[in-house]
Each structure stands twice: as C-alpha cells, then as structure tokens.
Design a protein around this motif. Structure first.
Motif, PDB file in Angstrom:
ATOM      1  N   ASP A   1       0.820  -1.215   0.000  1.00 19.97           N
ATOM      2  CA  ASP A   1       0.000   0.000   0.000  1.00 19.97           C
ATOM      3  C   ASP A   1       0.854   1.267   0.000  1.00 19.97           C
ATOM      4  O   ASP A   1       0.519   2.254   0.664  1.00 19.97           O
ATOM      5  CB  ASP A   1      -0.945   0.017   1.212  1.00 19.97           C
ATOM      6  CG  ASP A   1      -1.816  -1.227   1.288  1.00 19.97           C
ATOM      7  OD1 ASP A   1      -2.013  -1.870   0.241  1.00 19.97           O
ATOM      8  OD2 ASP A   1      -2.293  -1.558   2.382  1.00 19.97           O
TER       9      ASP A   1
ATOM     10  N   ASP B   1      -0.380   1.538  -3.982  1.00 22.49           N
ATOM     11  CA  ASP B   1      -1.754   1.302  -3.552  1.00 22.49           C
ATOM     12  C   ASP B   1      -2.744   1.476  -4.701  1.00 22.49           C
ATOM     13  O   ASP B   1      -2.566   2.325  -5.572  1.00 22.49           O
ATOM     14  CB  ASP B   1      -2.132   2.255  -2.419  1.00 22.49           C
ATOM     15  CG  ASP B   1      -3.357   1.761  -1.669  1.00 22.49           C
ATOM     16  OD1 ASP B   1      -3.189   0.875  -0.824  1.00 22.49           O
ATOM     17  OD2 ASP B   1      -4.468   2.241  -1.961  1.00 22.49           O
TER      18      ASP B   1
ATOM     19  N   GLU C   1      -1.129  -2.318  -7.769  1.00 21.05           N
ATOM     20  CA  GLU C   1      -2.281  -3.091  -7.293  1.00 21.05           C
ATOM     21  C   GLU C   1      -3.555  -2.618  -7.957  1.00 21.05           C
ATOM     22  O   GLU C   1      -3.691  -1.449  -8.275  1.00 21.05           O
ATOM     23  CB  GLU C   1      -2.504  -2.827  -5.803  1.00 21.05           C
ATOM     24  CG  GLU C   1      -1.559  -3.462  -4.861  1.00 21.05           C
ATOM     25  CD  GLU C   1      -2.005  -3.227  -3.408  1.00 21.05           C
ATOM     26  OE1 GLU C   1      -2.692  -2.230  -3.132  1.00 21.05           O
ATOM     27  OE2 GLU C   1      -1.651  -4.059  -2.590  1.00 21.05           O
TER      28      GLU C   1
HETATM   29 MG    MG Z   1      -4.461  -2.863   0.790  1.00 22.12          MG
END
Ligand code: MG
Ligand code: C2E
Ligand code: MG
Ligand code: MG
Length: 284
Positions: A183, A205, A239
């Motif tokens: 993150d 993130d 991500e």
């Molecule tokens: Mg996360």
C-alpha cells in the motif's frame, strides 16, 4: 422503558447496537474456533510482469470459510483478528501454508522454478520474537530459495519508533527473503526512511490506480513513484489493475509488475494452478 420511549427511534437504535454487539461477540467466538476447525483458506492472486503478460508470482490472501456466513474476505474479520491478538496466530498459519503451497508447486512444475510467493505480515507478527526463526525453518523445511518468499508489510510496521520491527526486517533481509512495502503512498513514512531501508520492492496502492485514467494528479504520483522505485533499485508492482486503459498507462510509465481483476482475482489453489499452466503454453 420501551413503552416510555414510544416510537421515538431511540429504542430501535439501542436494539440495533445490542444486536451488533452480540453478532460481534459471536464473530469473535467463531474466530477462535476457526483455528480448531481449520476454516481458514488461502487464495492466490497472480502477479504479472506487465511488459510480457507473464505470470511471475502469487500473493497469498486469507479467506475464512465460515460455517454459516460462507467465504469471508479479510475485511470482514481482520478487525476481530487484530483486537483479539489472534492475528499473530492467523498470520503464522498463513505463512506456513503459503510456503507449503509454493514448495508443492515448485516440486510439481520445475519449469516454474522462478515462481515467487508474497505473504502479508501484520506489524504485530513483525515484532513477534518468533518471526525470524519461523521463516528460517520454513525455508529449510521446504528447501525454498529465500528470495522466492516475499513478505509484505505496510509502512506503519517500520515508521520511526518501531525499532524492534526494524531489527526483525534486517534479520529477515539477512536470510535473503524479499521485503515489500504494501500500500505504498498511503502511509506516513518519510521518503528519508527509504534511503537506508532493507526493502527490495514497493506495491503502489490501488487508490492511485483506480482513477489513473481520469485523474492527472494520481497519474503524476504514479509516474513519480515509478521513477523513485527505479532510481532506488526497487521492484515496483501496481495493485488493483481493472482496465486495459490502466494497464496501458502503467506500461507507458514503466511500471514493471501488476496485479488486479483485469488478470485475475485471488483464486483457490486449483484455479491458480490452471492459470499458471495455461499461461506457460501461451507465453512459452
Ligand atoms: Mg491494501
Ligand atoms: P492487500 O495486501 O493490499 O491486498 C490487495 C487487496 O486488493 C486484496 O483484497 C485483493 O483481493 C484486492 N484486489 C486485488 N485486485 C483488485 C482489483 O483489481 N480491484 C479491487 N477493487 N481490489 C483488488 P483482500 O483479499 O480482500 O485483502 C484485503 C487486505 O487484507 C489485504 O490488502 C491485506 O492487507 C489484508 N490481508 C489479506 N490476507 C492477509 C493475511 O494473511 N495476513 C494479514 N495480516 N493481512 C492480510
Ligand atoms: Mg498485500
Ligand atoms: Mg496492498
């Protein structure tokens, strides 16, 4: 009292609070039992090399197969896990299971010897005395190359004042396992703390990826993080990639790795294995 309050709504509110407290308590009781009943599962989300579309690794994500509520994602029980302190036990299980699974895949498919496994580690587990020993013995037991195991920790785990976690990270680094900041970009760590950090990789993130196509500021941040990672020699994973447009932008700024629903959700082991085998035929 209910009569006095009439239909003012206060009683209903009390009742709702009461129900919530009860169901919370029930969840806590169930959570304790989940260990004995072996109700935890790991699902594996593929991590892709963006330039080639090759599947290079997995992130192990815990699920709880609750007898009544079905398959629960961590968002439904991490708070209980943290408050009861049982998260340390849960993470220890996840680490053992992920190593066992990685070894099983590596043994079954020598052609995927490069496959890596990311495991999330809560900061409480990171300061526990056993973590270094545990990782060491798992690597030995399963004859895993240390670098094939990557531990993901959030920035809070190593911000200033957490000297103990930092010591653990250095010891783990000495074992040769990969250390990943999860993150990245949403925590409070100073850039200075990365100047001499033991980390080898960053995970951007999904907050920045979500609207990267429409939000020029997030696009700028992603570009900056990419350059930052490159200059410091850190591998970078994005991500939450859900669209072709997001993927194209990430490739254009030079982000190396990514994961997200565009490629696959976190999959049960057999489905992950199928994807691994299918990919090998396509890419060669
Ligand atoms: Mg996360
Ligand atoms: P995380 O480590 O940042 O994991 C990424 C989360 O984003 C996962 O949610 C994943 O399923 C989800 N995700 C992946 N691709 C996409 C996408 O394209 N779009 C969207 N909207 N979401 C996507 P999940 O599995 O619900 O896990 C949530 C968080 O729970 C994880 O965030 C991690 O912090 C924590 N967690 C999961 N497993 C463990 C564990 O074994 N131990 C500990 N301590 N924490 C865990
Ligand atoms: Mg993670
Ligand atoms: Mg993350």
């Amino acid at each position: 009292r209910a009569k006095a309050a009439g239909k003012s709504g206060f009683v209903i509110f009390d009742e709702a609070m009461h129900q919530e407290a009860l169901s919370r308590l029930q969840l806590e009781t169930d959570f304790r039992l989940a260990f004995e009943r072996s109700e935890f599962r790991l699902h594996y989300q593929p991590i892709m090399e963006l330039a080639t579309g090759r599947l290079v690794g997995a992130e192990a994500l815990v699920r709880w197969r609750h007898p009544l509520r079905g398959l629960l994602p961590p968002g439904d029980f991490l708070a209980v896990a943290e408050e009861t302190g049982l998260i340390v036990e849960m993470d220890a299980w996840a680490l053992r299971e992920a190593c066992r699974q990685l070894a099983a895949w590596r043994d079954a498919y020598p052609e995927f010897a490069g496959l890596s496994m990311n495991v999330n580690v809560d900061e409480r587990q990171m300061v526990s005395a056993e973590i270094v020993e545990e990782v060491f013995s798992l690597l030995q037991r399963h004859r895993l190359p240390p670098a094939s195991l990557r531990l993901e920790v959030t920035e809070t785990a190593f911000r200033a004042g957490r000297g103990q976690a930092e010591q653990r990270l250095l010891s783990l680094k000495a074992l040769g396992v990969g250390l990943v900041v999860d993150d990245f970009g949403t925590g409070y760590s100073s850039l200075e703390s990365f100047a001499a950090s033991p980390f080898d990789a960053l995970k951007m993130d999904q907050l920045f990826i979500r609207d990267i196509e429409t939000n020029p500021r997030h696009r700028a941040i992603v570009r900056t993080i990419t350059g930052f990672a490159e200059d410091l020699g850190l591998a970078l994973t994005a991500e939450g990639i859900e669209t072709e447009g997001q993927l194209a932008l990430l490739k254009s700024v030079g982000c190396q790795y990514g994961q997200g629903y565009l490629f696959a959700r976190a999959l049960p082991p057999d489905e992950f294995e199928q994807m691994l085998l299918a990919g090998s035929r396509i890419v060669g």
